[in-house]
Design a protein around this motif. Structure first.
Motif, PDB file in Angstrom:
ATOM      1  N   ALA A  23       1.097  -1.319  -0.126  1.00 51.63           N
ATOM      2  CA  ALA A  23       0.191   0.141   0.175  1.00 51.63           C
ATOM      3  C   ALA A  23       1.123   1.190  -0.103  1.00 51.63           C
ATOM      4  O   ALA A  23       1.744   1.598   0.796  1.00 51.63           O
ATOM      5  N   LEU A  24       0.506   2.466  -0.585  1.00 43.71           N
ATOM      6  CA  LEU A  24       1.221   3.046  -0.216  1.00 43.71           C
ATOM      7  C   LEU A  24       0.591   4.371  -0.266  1.00 43.71           C
ATOM      8  O   LEU A  24      -0.477   4.751  -1.528  1.00 43.71           O
ATOM      9  N   CYS A  25       1.153   5.766   0.209  1.00 40.89           N
ATOM     10  CA  CYS A  25       0.189   6.910   0.058  1.00 40.89           C
ATOM     11  C   CYS A  25       1.412   7.902  -1.175  1.00 40.89           C
ATOM     12  O   CYS A  25       2.719   7.843  -0.872  1.00 40.89           O
ATOM     13  N   ILE A  26       0.308   8.162  -2.243  1.00 44.45           N
ATOM     14  CA  ILE A  26       1.529   8.932  -3.318  1.00 44.45           C
ATOM     15  C   ILE A  26       0.901  10.396  -2.837  1.00 44.45           C
ATOM     16  O   ILE A  26      -0.611  10.519  -3.786  1.00 44.45           O
ATOM     17  N   VAL A  27       1.735  12.011  -3.043  1.00 47.97           N
ATOM     18  CA  VAL A  27       1.083  12.943  -2.919  1.00 47.97           C
ATOM     19  C   VAL A  27       2.267  13.972  -3.717  1.00 47.97           C
ATOM     20  O   VAL A  27       3.544  14.040  -4.128  1.00 47.97           O
ATOM     21  N   HIS A  28       1.400  14.174  -4.615  1.00 52.83           N
ATOM     22  CA  HIS A  28       1.932  14.875  -5.387  1.00 52.83           C
ATOM     23  C   HIS A  28       1.291  16.509  -6.480  1.00 52.83           C
ATOM     24  O   HIS A  28       0.040  16.289  -7.092  1.00 52.83           O
ATOM     25  N   ARG A  29       1.780  17.473  -5.949  1.00 51.90           N
ATOM     26  CA  ARG A  29       1.202  18.545  -6.680  1.00 51.90           C
ATOM     27  C   ARG A  29      -0.043  19.201  -5.341  1.00 51.90           C
ATOM     28  O   ARG A  29      -1.209  19.239  -6.340  1.00 51.90           O
ATOM     29  N   GLY A  30      -0.206  17.946  -4.777  1.00 51.80           N
ATOM     30  CA  GLY A  30      -0.935  19.053  -3.803  1.00 51.80           C
ATOM     31  C   GLY A  30      -2.129  18.090  -3.858  1.00 51.80           C
ATOM     32  O   GLY A  30      -3.137  17.908  -3.386  1.00 51.80           O
ATOM     33  N   TRP A  31      -2.449  16.904  -4.489  1.00 56.21           N
ATOM     34  CA  TRP A  31      -3.520  16.190  -5.238  1.00 56.21           C
ATOM     35  C   TRP A  31      -2.540  14.427  -4.017  1.00 56.21           C
ATOM     36  O   TRP A  31      -1.681  14.522  -4.272  1.00 56.21           O
ATOM     37  N   ASN A  32      -3.912  13.974  -3.841  1.00 56.86           N
ATOM     38  CA  ASN A  32      -3.441  12.986  -2.601  1.00 56.86           C
ATOM     39  C   ASN A  32      -3.619  11.207  -3.254  1.00 56.86           C
ATOM     40  O   ASN A  32      -5.162  11.567  -3.535  1.00 56.86           O
ATOM     41  N   CYS A  33      -3.406  10.482  -2.989  1.00 55.69           N
ATOM     42  CA  CYS A  33      -3.759   9.186  -3.948  1.00 55.69           C
ATOM     43  C   CYS A  33      -3.521   8.029  -3.458  1.00 55.69           C
ATOM     44  O   CYS A  33      -2.512   8.073  -3.027  1.00 55.69           O
ATOM     45  N   LEU A  34      -3.845   6.871  -2.969  1.00 57.88           N
ATOM     46  CA  LEU A  34      -3.069   5.548  -2.292  1.00 57.88           C
ATOM     47  C   LEU A  34      -3.539   4.334  -3.906  1.00 57.88           C
ATOM     48  O   LEU A  34      -4.292   3.952  -3.980  1.00 57.88           O
TER      49      LEU A  34
END
Length: 284
Positions: A23-34
């Motif tokens: 399980a990875l949490c990815i935050v890119h340019r303010g957008w938060n994705c699991l």
């Protein structure tokens, strides 16, 4: 970009839970994705310890239809009441590993996830989730041969057949002339995943690759699932494709990681529970 490994098979931090899953949490340019949710609700315990607020996740992605990536989603959906889950339609089909004696081991997603119909978004082709963020299906023919070789099968409308991994998808982040790829298990082959992404986005260099290589043997982390030369050939192929940085774990296994280290050198990193990776900071 900030990538936090909420769940992986191992952890150097005894205060975190680990399990066979990812399980990875990815935050890119303010957008938060699991990306994926592990095999159980363990990610809910690890997230606050790692400074991750799962209620702020705006979208979730299931990389493929296996329990060790989907088992934690029912718990996540209870905690986060708004984020949709993007998955391939084939991920809803029953996946099995079939032993030589014919016994089936269920590999698929939990019924509780499929029951959450209002939260599911089925992806049938290349899809842009967010500006510069894409989901790509496999486009390489003949992948059912790989499924048969590893004894993986999928129960489709026409019966049980070798898995062609049509339920698997690659998460791609684009930034300038570069891209970062996430392929949690790479059943089609990590080199195949990279080649497909490069074909989809010509001229983009692969800044980093995150995910497992599916090189672990049936005996678990202590066994190699392929001949050593096969693992080494994969490492050389990733070098040829120009992948700058590789973060791998989960189904890669320690024996394969050790074989890849002399080939990939400083490009290769182990992605354990609790790892935090930052990319593209200050334009780098």
């Amino acid at each position: 970009m900030k990538v936090t490994a909420l769940i992986e098979n191992t952890t150097p931090d005894q205060g975190l839970r680990c399990e066979h899953g990812l399980a990875l949490c990815i935050v890119h340019r303010g957008w938060n994705c699991l990306l994926d949710a592990g095999a159980s609700a363990a990610l809910l315990e690890n997230a606050p310890k790692l400074g991750v607020d799962l209620t702020q996740v705006q979208a979730a992605v299931l990389s493929h239809g296996h329990y060790d990536h989907s088992g934690g989603f029912p718990a996540f959906l209870s905690c986060n009441t708004t984020a949709p889950v993007y998955l391939r339609p084939q991920a809803a089909e029953a996946n099995y590993q079939v032993r030589r004696d014919g016994e089936r081991r269920y590999l698929g997603v939990p019924p509780a996830l499929l029951a959450a119909k209002d939260r599911l978004r089925f992806v049938t082709g290349p899809t842009e989730l967010h500006p510069g963020v894409w989901l790509l299906p496999h486009t390489t023919p003949g992948l059912e041969k790989r499924g048969e070789k590893v004894a993986m099968y999928r129960q489709g409308p026409d019966g049980l057949r070798p898995d062609d991994f049509a339920h698997e998808q690659t998460l791609v982040f684009l930034y300038g002339a570069e891209m970062v790829l996430f392929s949690s298990c790479s059943h089609a082959g990590a080199d195949t995943v990279v080649a497909e992404a490069m074909a989809a986005f010509p001229g983009k260099a692969v800044r980093a690759f995150f995910g497992g290589f599916h090189l672990m043997g049936a005996g678990g982390a202590g066994t190699l699932g392929v001949r050593p030369e096969k693992a080494q050939a994969l490492g050389r192929r990733l070098l040829e494709l120009g992948v700058e940085e590789i973060w791998t774990g989960h189904c890669t296994g320690k024996p394969a990681f050790d074989l890849l280290t002399p080939i990939l050198g400083s490009r290769l990193h182990y992605l354990a529970t609790g790892a935090v990776v930052r990319l593209w900071e200050d334009g780098k």
